[in-house]
Write an enzyme that holds these catalytic residues in place. Structure first.
Site, PDB file in Angstrom:
ATOM      1  N   CYS A 131       0.836  -1.338  -0.027  1.00 11.34           N
ATOM      2  CA  CYS A 131      -0.080   0.135  -0.034  1.00 11.34           C
ATOM      3  C   CYS A 131       0.822   1.189   0.007  1.00 11.34           C
ATOM      4  CB  CYS A 131      -0.785  -0.024   1.170  1.00 11.34           C
ATOM      5  SG  CYS A 131      -0.310  -0.876   2.656  1.00 11.34           S
ATOM      6  N   HIS A 244      -3.093   6.028   4.862  1.00 10.60           N
ATOM      7  CA  HIS A 244      -1.514   6.100   5.008  1.00 10.60           C
ATOM      8  C   HIS A 244      -1.373   7.433   4.336  1.00 10.60           C
ATOM      9  CE1 HIS A 244      -1.484   1.950   6.115  1.00 10.60           C
ATOM     10  NE2 HIS A 244      -0.742   1.504   5.086  1.00 10.60           N
TER      11      HIS A 244
HETATM   12  N1  LIG Z   1      -4.908  -3.979   5.112  1.00  7.20           N
HETATM   13  C1  LIG Z   1      -4.234  -3.489   4.067  1.00  7.20           C
HETATM   14  O1  LIG Z   1      -4.144  -2.275   4.068  1.00  7.20           O
HETATM   15  C2  LIG Z   1      -3.305  -3.981   3.113  1.00  7.20           C
HETATM   16  C3  LIG Z   1      -2.793  -3.437   2.193  1.00  7.20           C
HETATM   17  C4  LIG Z   1      -1.985  -4.091   1.402  1.00  7.20           C
HETATM   18  C5  LIG Z   1      -1.943  -5.446   1.459  1.00  7.20           C
HETATM   19  N2  LIG Z   1      -2.472  -5.996   2.592  1.00  7.20           N
HETATM   20  C6  LIG Z   1      -2.347  -7.718   2.713  1.00  7.20           C
HETATM   21  O2  LIG Z   1      -3.421  -8.229   2.563  1.00  7.20           O
HETATM   22  C7  LIG Z   1      -3.884  -9.281   3.218  1.00  7.20           C
HETATM   23  C8  LIG Z   1      -4.850  -9.332   4.248  1.00  7.20           C
HETATM   24  O3  LIG Z   1      -4.890  -8.236   4.864  1.00  7.20           O
HETATM   25  P1  LIG Z   1      -6.192  -7.882   5.741  1.00  7.20           P
HETATM   26  O4  LIG Z   1      -5.699  -6.596   6.330  1.00  7.20           O
HETATM   27  O5  LIG Z   1      -7.515  -8.284   5.171  1.00  7.20           O
HETATM   28  O6  LIG Z   1      -6.110  -8.966   6.863  1.00  7.20           O
HETATM   29  P2  LIG Z   1      -7.186  -9.570   7.831  1.00  7.20           P
HETATM   30  O7  LIG Z   1      -8.185  -8.619   8.193  1.00  7.20           O
HETATM   31  O8  LIG Z   1      -6.678 -10.177   9.046  1.00  7.20           O
HETATM   32  O9  LIG Z   1      -7.820 -10.791   6.975  1.00  7.20           O
HETATM   33  C9  LIG Z   1      -7.232 -11.996   6.938  1.00  7.20           C
HETATM   34  C10 LIG Z   1      -7.822 -13.018   5.973  1.00  7.20           C
HETATM   35  O10 LIG Z   1      -7.077 -13.958   5.696  1.00  7.20           O
HETATM   36  C11 LIG Z   1      -7.959 -15.329   5.851  1.00  7.20           C
HETATM   37  N3  LIG Z   1      -7.065 -16.261   6.150  1.00  7.20           N
HETATM   38  C12 LIG Z   1      -6.266 -16.405   7.474  1.00  7.20           C
HETATM   39  N4  LIG Z   1      -5.638 -17.598   7.226  1.00  7.20           N
HETATM   40  C13 LIG Z   1      -6.034 -18.415   6.379  1.00  7.20           C
HETATM   41  C14 LIG Z   1      -5.655 -19.486   5.515  1.00  7.20           C
HETATM   42  N5  LIG Z   1      -5.093 -20.371   6.315  1.00  7.20           N
HETATM   43  N6  LIG Z   1      -6.296 -19.868   4.613  1.00  7.20           N
HETATM   44  C15 LIG Z   1      -7.162 -19.203   3.759  1.00  7.20           C
HETATM   45  N7  LIG Z   1      -7.692 -17.685   4.249  1.00  7.20           N
HETATM   46  C16 LIG Z   1      -7.041 -17.431   5.460  1.00  7.20           C
HETATM   47  C17 LIG Z   1      -8.720 -14.815   7.109  1.00  7.20           C
HETATM   48  O11 LIG Z   1      -9.778 -15.639   7.178  1.00  7.20           O
HETATM   49  P3  LIG Z   1     -10.526 -16.133   8.472  1.00  7.20           P
HETATM   50  O12 LIG Z   1     -11.398 -15.368   8.742  1.00  7.20           O
HETATM   51  O13 LIG Z   1     -10.947 -17.510   8.155  1.00  7.20           O
HETATM   52  O14 LIG Z   1      -9.397 -16.241   9.682  1.00  7.20           O
HETATM   53  C18 LIG Z   1      -9.120 -13.381   6.714  1.00  7.20           C
HETATM   54  O15 LIG Z   1     -10.196 -13.416   5.685  1.00  7.20           O
HETATM   55  C19 LIG Z   1      -2.413  -9.461   4.004  1.00  7.20           C
HETATM   56  O16 LIG Z   1      -1.411 -10.247   3.054  1.00  7.20           O
HETATM   57  C20 LIG Z   1      -1.755  -8.202   3.946  1.00  7.20           C
HETATM   58  O17 LIG Z   1      -0.544  -7.954   4.051  1.00  7.20           O
HETATM   59  C21 LIG Z   1      -3.114  -5.528   3.481  1.00  7.20           C
END
Ligand SMILES: NC(=O)c1ccc[n+]([C@@H]2O[C@H](COP(=O)([O-])OP(=O)(O)OC[C@H]3O[C@@H](n4cnc5c(N)ncnc54)[C@H](OP(=O)(O)O)[C@@H]3O)[C@@H](O)[C@H]2O)c1
Length: 371
Positions: A131, A244
């Site tokens: 991001c 951000h």
């Molecule tokens: N937030 C941001 O601004 C942002 C920006 C760029 C990139 N990212 C990236 O995007 C990704 C997710 O971020 P987020 O902020 O959405 O995180 P989050 O709110 O913690 O959500 C994580 C997601 O991943 C799923 N998950 C976890 N373990 C899994 C598994 N073993 N198999 C399948 N699904 C699984 C979770 O499902 P459950 O509900 O089943 O646990 C949930 O749907 C990360 O790689 C992060 O680095 C985030």
């Protein structure tokens, strides 16, 4: 361009980014025939309401990608490393939001306004940048193309939603604890994030940078096709929920006035100039939250160099920084006919060249909070 509706999977569909991906797919009327929502197997049977239709969240297994045209992955690097190659074997084109594949040769790393043509070379996986990189690269592109880049220094002020849903809840509970006079408990971050600024995002590397900082360095070089760009970053987590902010200092090769820079920035699709400091007008996280644009302001000469600019850039890290750009990549692949190559690969019995694990970045310590 494909005329049929597509089968689209969202991996991490219950997360902060995954839920926003679903929202953006609907808002932009992406041609979804079947929407497959995938997450971990921890809580089977969850139902998500999407546009008035109920969808069951299924466990993300290799078989779940059978018949999927495009999969938007946002479930962390480990899940992407394990499942993205399996999805590609099923003929799916993966758009991956984690840091697992971004620096791999053969994996295009795309900011929709900057290097869409790079996506033509995909072999099953297209990576969505970090991001902090996302909101910076379009502005650097404009300066690269007009006067050339000599050196870039960027300091980030990153919101907790960039870490995920648990971090958002942690900031909320620490604010409540402060109001109630209770101790602030920290588990997602190593210190309380409420009323604080933490210069630690992701693990620390052997070179002293955090991995978040190093992503800004390496990803901008790849996206801008400037492998030797001199660029440095300090990444700081602050108690903001969404959005951000970045303070950017650019030394340019040729001279450029702030007026010309504002005009160049305003001409970039998806970039909005907000720059009237005397009237207290400049980009704010609270105003960028929920929007898809990148906001830039405080554009001025950098007094420390002969030719250079300083400016302030703000964007919604969950939307443009993650979900919106991922959907824009999907639109690009559809518009240019680069999705159908997936079924060709399947017919040819090839999984594409993305089949192994990328080399891990050497890390020495720190909590995992990769974005
Ligand atoms: N937030 C941001 O601004 C942002 C920006 C760029 C990139 N990212 C990236 O995007 C990704 C997710 O971020 P987020 O902020 O959405 O995180 P989050 O709110 O913690 O959500 C994580 C997601 O991943 C799923 N998950 C976890 N373990 C899994 C598994 N073993 N198999 C399948 N699904 C699984 C979770 O499902 P459950 O509900 O089943 O646990 C949930 O749907 C990360 O790689 C992060 O680095 C985030």
């Amino acid at each position: 361009m494909l005329s049929r509706p597509l089968t689209v999977a969202v991996v991490g569909a219950t997360g902060v980014v995954g839920r926003t991906m679903i929202q953006v797919l609907i808002e932009r009327e992406f041609p979804v025939g079947e929407l497959r929502l995938l997450a971990s197997g921890r809580a089977p049977g969850r139902i998500v309401d999407v546009g008035g239709r109920r969808h069951e969240v299924r466990e993300a297994t290799p078989e779940a990608f059978n018949g999927v045209d495009i999969a938007l992955f946002s479930a962390g690097g480990d899940v992407s490393r394990q499942l993205a190659p399996r999805a590609v074997e099923h003929g799916t084109v993966v758009i991956d939001n984690s840091n697992a594949w971004r620096m791999e040769a053969g994996v295009p790393l795309i900011v929709s306004q900057v290097n869409p043509d790079d996506a033509a070379a995909h072999e099953g996986i297209v990576a969505n940048p970090n991001c902090s990189t996302m909101q910076l690269a379009p502005l650097l592109m404009a300066l690269r193309d007009s006067v050339g880049l000599e050196r870039v220094v960027v300091d980030t002020y990153q919101s907790v939603s960039g870490t995920g849903g648990e971090a958002v809840a942690e900031l909320e509970s620490q604010i409540r604890a402060h109001v109630d006079g209770r101790a602030k408990e920290a588990s997602v971050y190593p210190h309380p994030i409420a009323f604080n600024a933490l210069p630690e995002i992701d693990v620390f590397l052997e070179n002293g940078y955090s991995r978040e900082e190093w992503k800004v360095v390496t990803e901008n070089r790849k996206i801008l096709h400037l492998p030797d760009l001199r660029i440095s970053c300090t990444a700081v987590r602050i108690p903001v929920f969404v959005g951000h902010s970045e303070a950017v200092h650019v030394e340019t090769r040729g001279p450029i006035s702030p007026e010309r820079a504002r005009a160049l920035f305003a001409a970039i699709p998806g970039v909005v100039v907000r720059d009237d400091p005397a009237a207290h007008v400049y980009p704010l996280a609270t105003e960028a939250a929920g929007r898809d644009e990148i906001f830039v302001g405080r554009v001025r000469r950098d007094a420390s160099v002969e030719r250079g600019l300083a400016f302030w850039v703000v964007s919604d890290n969950v939307r443009k920084g993650a979900a919106t750009n991922a959907v824009e990549i999907a639109e690009l692949l559809v518009d240019r006919g680069w999705v159908s190559r997936a079924s060709e690969r399947r017919l040819n019995g090839s999984a594409g060249m993305v089949s192994g694990r990328p080399e891990p970045v050497p890390a020495v310590a720190g909590p995992g909070a990769a974005v």
